[in-house]
Design a protein around this motif. Sequence first.
Motif, PDB file in Angstrom:
ATOM      1  N   TYR A 193       9.450   4.111  -5.115  1.00  0.00           N
ATOM      2  CA  TYR A 193       8.757   5.197  -4.435  1.00  0.00           C
ATOM      3  C   TYR A 193       7.926   4.671  -3.260  1.00  0.00           C
ATOM      4  CZ  TYR A 193       5.220   8.945  -4.000  1.00  0.00           C
ATOM      5  OH  TYR A 193       4.368   9.922  -3.543  1.00  0.00           O
ATOM      6  N   HIS A 194       7.916   5.436  -2.159  1.00  0.00           N
ATOM      7  CA  HIS A 194       7.045   5.175  -1.019  1.00  0.00           C
ATOM      8  C   HIS A 194       6.395   6.493  -0.590  1.00  0.00           C
ATOM      9  CE1 HIS A 194      10.047   1.940  -0.743  1.00  0.00           C
ATOM     10  NE2 HIS A 194       9.162   1.244  -0.049  1.00  0.00           N
ATOM     11  N   ALA A 195       5.197   6.399  -0.032  1.00  0.00           N
ATOM     12  CA  ALA A 195       4.536   7.599   0.478  1.00  0.00           C
ATOM     13  C   ALA A 195       3.646   7.246   1.650  1.00  0.00           C
ATOM     14  CB  ALA A 195       3.706   8.275  -0.618  1.00  0.00           C
ATOM     15  N   SER A 196       3.330   8.245   2.434  1.00  0.00           N
ATOM     16  CA  SER A 196       2.421   8.069   3.559  1.00  0.00           C
ATOM     17  C   SER A 196       1.655   9.358   3.806  1.00  0.00           C
ATOM     18  CB  SER A 196       3.196   7.682   4.822  1.00  0.00           C
ATOM     19  OG  SER A 196       2.312   7.444   5.905  1.00  0.00           O
ATOM     20  N   LEU A 197       0.467   9.199   4.356  1.00  0.00           N
ATOM     21  CA  LEU A 197      -0.306  10.309   4.894  1.00  0.00           C
ATOM     22  C   LEU A 197      -0.052  10.381   6.401  1.00  0.00           C
ATOM     23  CD1 LEU A 197      -3.680   9.503   3.063  1.00  0.00           C
ATOM     24  CD2 LEU A 197      -1.787  10.931   2.247  1.00  0.00           C
ATOM     25  N   SER A 198      -0.608  11.372   7.056  1.00  0.00           N
ATOM     26  CA  SER A 198      -0.522  11.438   8.516  1.00  0.00           C
ATOM     27  C   SER A 198      -1.532  10.475   9.126  1.00  0.00           C
ATOM     28  CB  SER A 198      -0.820  12.859   8.996  1.00  0.00           C
ATOM     29  OG  SER A 198      -2.190  13.168   8.784  1.00  0.00           O
ATOM     30  N   VAL A 199      -1.295  10.066  10.361  1.00  0.00           N
ATOM     31  CA  VAL A 199      -2.230   9.158  11.019  1.00  0.00           C
ATOM     32  C   VAL A 199      -3.598   9.813  11.178  1.00  0.00           C
ATOM     33  CG1 VAL A 199      -1.462   9.823  13.342  1.00  0.00           C
ATOM     34  CG2 VAL A 199      -2.583   7.607  12.965  1.00  0.00           C
ATOM     35  N   GLY A 200      -3.611  11.135  11.386  1.00  0.00           N
ATOM     36  CA  GLY A 200      -4.890  11.833  11.493  1.00  0.00           C
ATOM     37  C   GLY A 200      -5.681  11.780  10.204  1.00  0.00           C
ATOM     38  N   GLU A 201      -5.003  11.940   9.073  1.00  0.00           N
ATOM     39  CA  GLU A 201      -5.722  11.856   7.802  1.00  0.00           C
ATOM     40  C   GLU A 201      -6.186  10.434   7.540  1.00  0.00           C
ATOM     41  OE1 GLU A 201      -5.593  13.183   3.100  1.00  0.00           O
ATOM     42  OE2 GLU A 201      -3.814  13.533   4.353  1.00  0.00           O
ATOM     43  N   TYR A 202      -5.345   9.446   7.880  1.00  0.00           N
ATOM     44  CA  TYR A 202      -5.794   8.060   7.721  1.00  0.00           C
ATOM     45  C   TYR A 202      -7.069   7.807   8.532  1.00  0.00           C
ATOM     46  CZ  TYR A 202      -1.543   6.458   5.319  1.00  0.00           C
ATOM     47  OH  TYR A 202      -0.526   6.266   4.404  1.00  0.00           O
ATOM     48  N   ALA A 203      -7.084   8.277   9.769  1.00  0.00           N
ATOM     49  CA  ALA A 203      -8.259   8.061  10.620  1.00  0.00           C
ATOM     50  C   ALA A 203      -9.503   8.691  10.001  1.00  0.00           C
ATOM     51  CB  ALA A 203      -8.004   8.630  12.014  1.00  0.00           C
ATOM     52  N   ALA A 204      -9.360   9.912   9.452  1.00  0.00           N
ATOM     53  CA  ALA A 204     -10.501  10.587   8.837  1.00  0.00           C
ATOM     54  C   ALA A 204     -10.967   9.865   7.578  1.00  0.00           C
ATOM     55  CB  ALA A 204     -10.129  12.031   8.519  1.00  0.00           C
ATOM     56  N   LEU A 205     -10.027   9.412   6.755  1.00  0.00           N
ATOM     57  CA  LEU A 205     -10.393   8.688   5.537  1.00  0.00           C
ATOM     58  C   LEU A 205     -11.089   7.368   5.868  1.00  0.00           C
ATOM     59  CD1 LEU A 205      -7.126   9.282   3.500  1.00  0.00           C
ATOM     60  CD2 LEU A 205      -9.394  10.073   2.825  1.00  0.00           C
ATOM     61  N   LEU A 206     -10.586   6.683   6.870  1.00  0.00           N
ATOM     62  CA  LEU A 206     -11.210   5.429   7.277  1.00  0.00           C
ATOM     63  C   LEU A 206     -12.631   5.668   7.775  1.00  0.00           C
ATOM     64  CD1 LEU A 206      -8.103   3.926   9.073  1.00  0.00           C
ATOM     65  CD2 LEU A 206      -9.222   2.917   7.077  1.00  0.00           C
ATOM     66  N   GLU A 207     -12.808   6.704   8.580  1.00  0.00           N
ATOM     67  CA  GLU A 207     -14.145   7.006   9.093  1.00  0.00           C
ATOM     68  C   GLU A 207     -15.116   7.296   7.958  1.00  0.00           C
ATOM     69  OE1 GLU A 207     -16.382  10.027  12.260  1.00  0.00           O
ATOM     70  OE2 GLU A 207     -14.216  10.173  11.906  1.00  0.00           O
ATOM     71  N   PHE A 222       0.824  -1.215   0.000  1.00  0.00           N
ATOM     72  CA  PHE A 222       0.000   0.000   0.000  1.00  0.00           C
ATOM     73  C   PHE A 222       0.853   1.258   0.000  1.00  0.00           C
ATOM     74  CE2 PHE A 222      -2.441   3.254   2.339  1.00  0.00           C
ATOM     75  CZ  PHE A 222      -3.578   3.327   1.552  1.00  0.00           C
ATOM     76  N   PHE A 223       2.001   1.210   0.676  1.00  0.00           N
ATOM     77  CA  PHE A 223       2.823   2.415   0.797  1.00  0.00           C
ATOM     78  C   PHE A 223       3.551   2.793  -0.489  1.00  0.00           C
ATOM     79  CE2 PHE A 223       6.375  -0.122   3.234  1.00  0.00           C
ATOM     80  CZ  PHE A 223       6.726  -0.791   2.072  1.00  0.00           C
ATOM     81  N   HIS A 224       3.397   1.999  -1.550  1.00  0.00           N
ATOM     82  CA  HIS A 224       3.948   2.393  -2.849  1.00  0.00           C
ATOM     83  C   HIS A 224       3.027   3.359  -3.589  1.00  0.00           C
ATOM     84  CE1 HIS A 224       7.470  -0.065  -2.782  1.00  0.00           C
ATOM     85  NE2 HIS A 224       6.836  -1.214  -2.806  1.00  0.00           N
ATOM     86  N   LEU A 225       1.799   3.537  -3.120  1.00  0.00           N
ATOM     87  CA  LEU A 225       0.862   4.442  -3.781  1.00  0.00           C
ATOM     88  C   LEU A 225       1.185   5.886  -3.425  1.00  0.00           C
ATOM     89  CD1 LEU A 225      -2.557   2.625  -3.201  1.00  0.00           C
ATOM     90  CD2 LEU A 225      -0.816   2.186  -4.950  1.00  0.00           C
ATOM     91  N   THR A 226       0.908   6.800  -4.346  1.00  0.00           N
ATOM     92  CA  THR A 226       1.056   8.225  -4.049  1.00  0.00           C
ATOM     93  C   THR A 226       0.017   8.638  -3.014  1.00  0.00           C
ATOM     94  OG1 THR A 226      -0.494   8.970  -5.739  1.00  0.00           O
ATOM     95  CG2 THR A 226       1.798   8.613  -6.438  1.00  0.00           C
ATOM     96  N   PRO A 227       0.178   9.783  -2.367  1.00  0.00           N
ATOM     97  CA  PRO A 227      -0.831  10.221  -1.401  1.00  0.00           C
ATOM     98  C   PRO A 227      -2.244  10.262  -1.976  1.00  0.00           C
ATOM     99  CG  PRO A 227       1.163  11.503  -1.119  1.00  0.00           C
ATOM    100  CD  PRO A 227       1.383  10.655  -2.338  1.00  0.00           C
ATOM    101  N   ASP A 228      -2.411  10.817  -3.165  1.00  0.00           N
ATOM    102  CA  ASP A 228      -3.751  10.864  -3.755  1.00  0.00           C
ATOM    103  C   ASP A 228      -4.273   9.463  -4.057  1.00  0.00           C
ATOM    104  OD1 ASP A 228      -4.109  13.585  -3.598  1.00  0.00           O
ATOM    105  OD2 ASP A 228      -3.488  13.987  -5.667  1.00  0.00           O
ATOM    106  N   GLU A 229      -3.412   8.575  -4.520  1.00  0.00           N
ATOM    107  CA  GLU A 229      -3.837   7.198  -4.785  1.00  0.00           C
ATOM    108  C   GLU A 229      -4.251   6.502  -3.492  1.00  0.00           C
ATOM    109  OE1 GLU A 229      -1.129   6.293  -8.779  1.00  0.00           O
ATOM    110  OE2 GLU A 229      -0.363   5.780  -6.788  1.00  0.00           O
ATOM    111  N   GLN A 230      -3.554   6.776  -2.407  1.00  0.00           N
ATOM    112  CA  GLN A 230      -3.949   6.197  -1.124  1.00  0.00           C
ATOM    113  C   GLN A 230      -5.329   6.704  -0.701  1.00  0.00           C
ATOM    114  OE1 GLN A 230      -1.030   6.158   2.003  1.00  0.00           O
ATOM    115  NE2 GLN A 230       0.673   5.844   0.590  1.00  0.00           N
ATOM    116  N   ARG A 231      -5.556   7.988  -0.893  1.00  0.00           N
ATOM    117  CA  ARG A 231      -6.866   8.546  -0.534  1.00  0.00           C
ATOM    118  C   ARG A 231      -7.992   7.889  -1.333  1.00  0.00           C
ATOM    119  NH1 ARG A 231      -3.482  13.449  -1.072  1.00  0.00           N
ATOM    120  NH2 ARG A 231      -2.942  14.113   1.066  1.00  0.00           N
TER     121      ARG A 231
END
Length: 206
Positions: free
Chosen positions: A160-174, A114-123
């Motif tokens: 390439y690797h990317a990550s969002l912040s844990v706060g953004e992950y929590a919001a996206l999951l919700e 999953f961490f190979h995706l760009t930030p927008d792709e992760q979203r």
Amino acid sequence: MTNTDPSDIKGVYDRRAEDYDAARSRAFFEARWLSRFADSLPEGARVLDVGCGAGEPIAGWLIREGYNVTGADFSDAMLAIARERFPNGDWRLADMRSLDLDDRFHGIIGWDSFFHLTPDEQRQTIPRLARHLLPDGVLVVTVGPIASERIGSVGGEPVYHASLSVGEYAALLESADMRLTGFMAEDPYCNFHTVLMARKTKETRP
């Protein structure tokens, strides 16, 4: 920012499949998180290993533990190794960014993928993964400790690797009807991987 092209990750894994598989650690440092994942699943659960690679050690452990495993990866070369290793397995050529399987699962794991995706792709991919989970299903993915973009290596080639912040992950999951249930940044007992765990709270809205 990095000059490494995120769109070439598939090419790297296709070119370096055998090198990656030979170098992949079998020390099973993932054991604690895999046990926590397994403890959250019903007996004989259906599990999707997204970015399964060559099938070891993650999918292999799940298969040996009696789970009904589907492995999905976008690299033909990696899947060829998995199919040779586990000829009776369910191996599917698929990209998690456009994942659209007919099946739904009790658990989804995306370890070192999953961490190979760009930030927008992760979203965009988090709700897609949520739609493939049954209610009360569990998601585990490896991410980064903070919002960032970095360069790793596969078979001597940069990736390439990317990550969002844990706060953004929590919001996206919700927003995808999921709840963050675990997050450990650079876990020293897991080869310093950063691991995120979430649970599906209800049927995902269309």
